[in-house]
Scaffold this active site. Sequence first.
Site, short mmCIF file in Angstrom:
data_model
loop_
_atom_site.label_atom_id
_atom_site.label_comp_id
_atom_site.label_asym_id
_atom_site.label_seq_id
_atom_site.Cartn_x
_atom_site.Cartn_y
_atom_site.Cartn_z
N LYS A 1 -4.37 5.94 14.86
CA LYS A 1 -4.55 5.22 13.60
C LYS A 1 -6.03 5.32 13.18
CE LYS A 1 -0.40 3.69 12.65
NZ LYS A 1 0.23 3.95 11.34
N ARG B 1 -8.23 12.24 12.86
CA ARG B 1 -6.79 11.96 12.93
C ARG B 1 -5.98 13.26 12.90
NH1 ARG B 1 -5.57 6.83 9.10
NH2 ARG B 1 -3.59 6.95 10.20
N GLN C 1 4.96 9.25 7.45
CA GLN C 1 4.09 10.15 6.70
C GLN C 1 4.51 11.61 6.90
OE1 GLN C 1 0.06 9.20 7.81
NE2 GLN C 1 0.13 7.17 6.88
N ASP D 1 1.83 -1.19 12.22
CA ASP D 1 0.57 -1.62 11.61
C ASP D 1 0.25 -3.09 11.88
OD1 ASP D 1 -0.07 0.86 10.56
OD2 ASP D 1 0.98 0.49 8.67
N LYS E 1 0.83 -1.21 0.00
CA LYS E 1 0.00 0.00 0.00
C LYS E 1 0.86 1.26 0.00
CE LYS E 1 -2.96 0.75 3.55
NZ LYS E 1 -3.14 2.12 4.10
#
Length: 431
Positions: A343, A123, A170, A316, A23
Site C-alpha cells: 500500500k 508500488r 485495481q 484499507d 474515493k
Amino acid sequence: MENKTVIPHAKGLKGTIKVPGDKSISHRAVMFGALAKGTTTVEGFLPGADCLSTISCFQKLGVSIEQAEERVTVKGKGWDGLREPSDILDVGNSGTTTRLILGILSTLPFHSVIIGDESIGKRPMKRVTEPLKSMGAQIDGRDHGNLTPLSIRGGQLKGIDFHSPVASAQMKSAILLAGLRAEGKTSVTEPAKTRDHTERMLEAFGVNIEKDGLTVSIEGGQMLTGQHVVVPGDISSAAFFLVAGAMVPHSRITLTNVGINPTRAGILEVLKQMGATLAMENERVQGGEPVADLTIETSVLQGVEIGGDIIPRLIDEIPIIAVLATQASGRTVIKDAEELKVKETNRIDTVVSELTKLGASIHATDDGMIIEGPTPLKGGVTVSSHGDHRIGMAMAIAALLAEKPVTVEGTEAIAVSYPSFFDHLDRLKSE
C-alpha cells in the site's frame, strides 16, 4: 511537513457527520465520463489529492473537465476523443489512477508516460503491466516495467482469459477497461471477491458485463454513454469515526449517506463481531450503490480473528481496526493481509511501529499482526503518518484515548482522501 498535536478526549464524541465522497467511485466517475460520449455530471465528488490527480491526467489527454469542489462536469467524446498528451501524466500518490489509467492507455494508438510521487515509485505495477503486455500493449519502465516511471505505447489489443494471482480490484479494473477496446472477450477470475464499483458503474454507463462467481467478462467494442453520478460517502473514511465512536467513552456518532457496498463493508461485520453497538438506518440504493446512515455508540469490545475472504473487503480499514483492537478485551489476530505491504507504505510495519510508540501490545506477523488488549495508550510522544493518509488518521484517532497529547507528523497526507478530517473531529469533540 505539517504536524498536528491531538489532545486526548475521553469525554465523548457526539454529533452527525457527512463523510466525503467515496474515493474509488469518484475516480471511476471521472474516468468513465472521459471515455463516454456525452456529458457526465458528478455530485458528491471527493476533491482530495488522489482524485484531483485523475482529473489532471485526463485533462492532459484532451478531455474537458470542470470541477468546483464536489461537483464535476466531464464532456466526453468517447475513446477516440482522447489525444496523445504533450506532457507527462503525473498520478501523484494515487495507485488507483496509475493502475486504471494503464488499462486505458494500453488501448490508445499513441505514446504516454506515467510518473508519480516517491511512494508510487515503490508500488508494484507488474501485476497490471504483465497481463496488459500479454494483450498486446508495449509498456516499459524501471524493473522491467514494474515501477514508475512507465512508458506506454498502446494499440489494438486481443482479449485475454486472466486468472489473477492476487485479489486486487485495481488489477481487475485495468484489465476490464483494456478489454473494452480489445478484440473478442476479456475475462478476469479472482481468488477472492474484491470491490465491484467498476462493474456496477460500467453497467450504469451502458456496458454489458457477464458475472459468474469470481469471474467477470466483457466483450470488446462497447461504448459508454455520459451519465449523472451521485457519489455516496466513503466507508473507508467513515471507518475512522465508527471506531472512535465505539471506543471513546460516552460517544454517539451518526454518519450519513455512507456507501455500504457489500464488497467494501467488511468493517461493519468486524465491528459487530467485536460487540459494537451499530445501527444502520435509511437504507437505500443511490446510483446503483447501496447507501445507509450509520450510528455507533461506545461499546464493550472483544478481540476477534480476521482473515480469509473478508480481507479484500476491509483491506484499507486494517490500520484503524488495529487501533480498535488495542481497546478490545483479549487477542485480535489479523492474517492473510500480505497486500498491506504494497500500500502507500508497508502498513504492517507502519501500524506496528507507530502503535508500539503509544504503548500498544502489538507485533507483526508475515501476513498481518496480533494485538492484545485492552491497553492504555500513553501520550507525550510523536508518531508519524509516514506520508500515508490512513496511518495519519488512525494515529489521530488513537491519540484521543492517550494519557497525554500526541503529535502526529505528516498530517498533510490526510488530504489525499479526507481533507476535512480534523474539522469533523473538532466538531464531534465540541457538540
